[in-house]
Design a protein around this motif. Structure first.
Motif, PDB file in Angstrom:
ATOM      1  N   ASP A  71      12.750 -19.445  -0.308  1.00 28.99           N
ATOM      2  CA  ASP A  71      12.588 -18.004  -0.138  1.00 28.99           C
ATOM      3  C   ASP A  71      13.137 -17.282  -1.375  1.00 28.99           C
ATOM      4  O   ASP A  71      14.117 -16.545  -1.286  1.00 28.99           O
ATOM      5  CB  ASP A  71      13.326 -17.581   1.145  1.00 28.99           C
ATOM      6  N   GLN A  72      12.529 -17.565  -2.517  1.00 33.90           N
ATOM      7  CA  GLN A  72      13.017 -16.916  -3.734  1.00 33.90           C
ATOM      8  C   GLN A  72      11.897 -16.776  -4.765  1.00 33.90           C
ATOM      9  O   GLN A  72      10.988 -17.616  -4.819  1.00 33.90           O
ATOM     10  CB  GLN A  72      14.186 -17.703  -4.342  1.00 33.90           C
ATOM     11  N   PRO A  73      11.925 -15.710  -5.579  1.00 35.66           N
ATOM     12  CA  PRO A  73      10.874 -15.524  -6.580  1.00 35.66           C
ATOM     13  C   PRO A  73      11.001 -16.523  -7.726  1.00 35.66           C
ATOM     14  O   PRO A  73      12.069 -17.109  -7.942  1.00 35.66           O
ATOM     15  CB  PRO A  73      11.098 -14.089  -7.074  1.00 35.66           C
ATOM     16  N   LEU A  74       9.893 -16.723  -8.438  1.00 34.20           N
ATOM     17  CA  LEU A  74       9.875 -17.673  -9.562  1.00 34.20           C
ATOM     18  C   LEU A  74       9.999 -16.924 -10.881  1.00 34.20           C
ATOM     19  O   LEU A  74       9.511 -15.793 -10.995  1.00 34.20           O
ATOM     20  CB  LEU A  74       8.535 -18.415  -9.567  1.00 34.20           C
ATOM     21  N   ASN A  75      10.638 -17.552 -11.842  1.00 35.46           N
ATOM     22  CA  ASN A  75      10.681 -16.924 -13.172  1.00 35.46           C
ATOM     23  C   ASN A  75      10.841 -17.972 -14.271  1.00 35.46           C
ATOM     24  O   ASN A  75      11.341 -19.074 -14.034  1.00 35.46           O
ATOM     25  CB  ASN A  75      11.781 -15.850 -13.249  1.00 35.46           C
ATOM     26  N   HIS A  76      10.428 -17.581 -15.477  1.00 38.47           N
ATOM     27  CA  HIS A  76      10.401 -18.514 -16.608  1.00 38.47           C
ATOM     28  C   HIS A  76      11.814 -18.877 -17.083  1.00 38.47           C
ATOM     29  O   HIS A  76      12.022 -19.948 -17.647  1.00 38.47           O
ATOM     30  CB  HIS A  76       9.570 -17.892 -17.743  1.00 38.47           C
ATOM     31  N   THR A  77      12.781 -17.980 -16.794  1.00 38.65           N
ATOM     32  CA  THR A  77      14.168 -18.290 -17.197  1.00 38.65           C
ATOM     33  C   THR A  77      14.652 -19.521 -16.435  1.00 38.65           C
ATOM     34  O   THR A  77      15.253 -20.436 -17.014  1.00 38.65           O
ATOM     35  CB  THR A  77      15.083 -17.076 -16.903  1.00 38.65           C
ATOM     36  N   GLU A  78      14.337 -19.564 -15.135  1.00 33.08           N
ATOM     37  CA  GLU A  78      14.729 -20.726 -14.324  1.00 33.08           C
ATOM     38  C   GLU A  78      14.041 -21.996 -14.851  1.00 33.08           C
ATOM     39  O   GLU A  78      14.642 -23.067 -14.932  1.00 33.08           O
ATOM     40  CB  GLU A  78      14.347 -20.486 -12.852  1.00 33.08           C
ATOM     41  N   VAL A  79      12.771 -21.834 -15.216  1.00 30.18           N
ATOM     42  CA  VAL A  79      12.009 -22.968 -15.758  1.00 30.18           C
ATOM     43  C   VAL A  79      12.715 -23.526 -16.996  1.00 30.18           C
ATOM     44  O   VAL A  79      12.962 -24.733 -17.115  1.00 30.18           O
ATOM     45  CB  VAL A  79      10.557 -22.521 -16.087  1.00 30.18           C
TER      46      VAL A  79
END
Ligand SMILES: O=P(O)(O)O[C@H]1O[C@H](CO)[C@@H](O)[C@H]1O
Length: 276
Positions: free
Chosen positions: A244-252
């Motif tokens: 239950d969390q949004p995706l982002n390129h920083t996490e990638v």
């Protein structure tokens, strides 16, 4: 000679003028957050994409836009520190041009790597995944248009797109090193948005274990030229809707950085044993 062959030759000649004519054994495409491997090469020569005739330039954060050639575990390798993606606005032909240039340089072995979202719920962020097959239902084939018979056949086989012997080698080395290596099917999405939860449910029903916005065009071009391909994904996040969390390129990028030791160790050891 036709135009594509001319362009490939011109780019290859420029690269040879910078790196010399000793054979290069393995081409490596380094995915988001995985580019650090190129910094480990010995006697490295780095060439900016902008200096290579007809090469596109990298526009994505974490893709440096350099070709780095040097020695890794006794093999001469050519790393793409940054790749091209369809969502950047490049045509599929531009996305795969570097792979065709590698082939023009005599390279017949290709390692493709990427950051990918985990669709298989038994995976966790930070896992590495051996790509055993792929699914691409959208966007052009890079081989759309006139066929270049000197590169490959019009209708080419994809049954063994990901080389079985190289996959077995990666499996064995991962086991020996105690590195978890999942195995699965990578599904191509065009991006640049991450997928919706519904698309991820559909991807799972279709049989995919991971999703991403790269790799498949490169694997297609390489298969067309009968190069041997090994594919490794880094599962940088669970795909949309699983957590239950949004995706982002920083996490990638951060996950790529977190697994770089295991990734580098595996690639080093596979490279050492890679038959060339
Ligand atoms: O496939 P690579 O280039 O590793 O990058 C992945 O990471 C980016 C999204 O975070 C997308 O470009 C996706 O394809």
């Amino acid at each position: 000679m036709d135009k594509l062959m001319d362009k490939m030759q011109e780019a290859a000649m420029y690269i040879t003028s910078r790196i010399g004519s000793d054979p290069v054994h393995i081409g490596m495409v380094l995915g988001s957050g995985l580019g650090g491997l190129a910094d480990e090469l010995q006697d490295a020569v780095a060439i900016s994409y902008k200096d290579i005739p007809y090469f596109p330039v990298s526009t994505v954060f974490g893709h440096k836009g350099k070709l780095v050639v040097g020695t890794l575990e006794g093999k001469r390798v050519m790393c793409m520190q940054g790749r091209f993606h369809y969502y950047e606005g490049y045509g599929m032909d531009q996305v795969v041009f570097p792979i065709q240039v590698m082939h023009a340089l005599g390279i017949n072995n290709l390692l493709v790597t990427n950051a990918a979202g985990g669709v298989n719920t038994s995976y966790k962020p930070g896992d590495l995944m051996l790509i055993v097959d792929h699914i691409k239902l959208i966007a052009d084939s890079p081989m759309r248009g006139p066929n270049y018979d000197s590169l490959g056949e019009r209708f080419f086989d994809m049954t063994n797109a990901y080389d079985k012997k190289l996959s077995a080698l990666a499996r064995e080395e991962a086991k020996r090193l105690g590195i978890t290596l999942q195995e699965g099917v990578y599904m191509f999405f065009a991006g640049p948005s991450y997928e919706t939860p519904a698309e991820i449910r559909a991807a799972r029903i279709l049989g995919s274990d991971a999703v991403g916005m790269s790799t498949v065009p490169e694997a297609l071009a390489a298969s067309h030229m009968r190069m041997k391909v090994l594919g490794i994904s880094c599962i940088t996040n669970m795909a949309a809707g699983i957590l239950d969390q949004p995706l982002n390129h920083t996490e990638v990028m951060e996950t790529g950085d977190r697994v770089k030791e295991a990734f580098t160790l595996l690639v080093r050891n596979v490279t050492k044993q890679w038959p060339v």
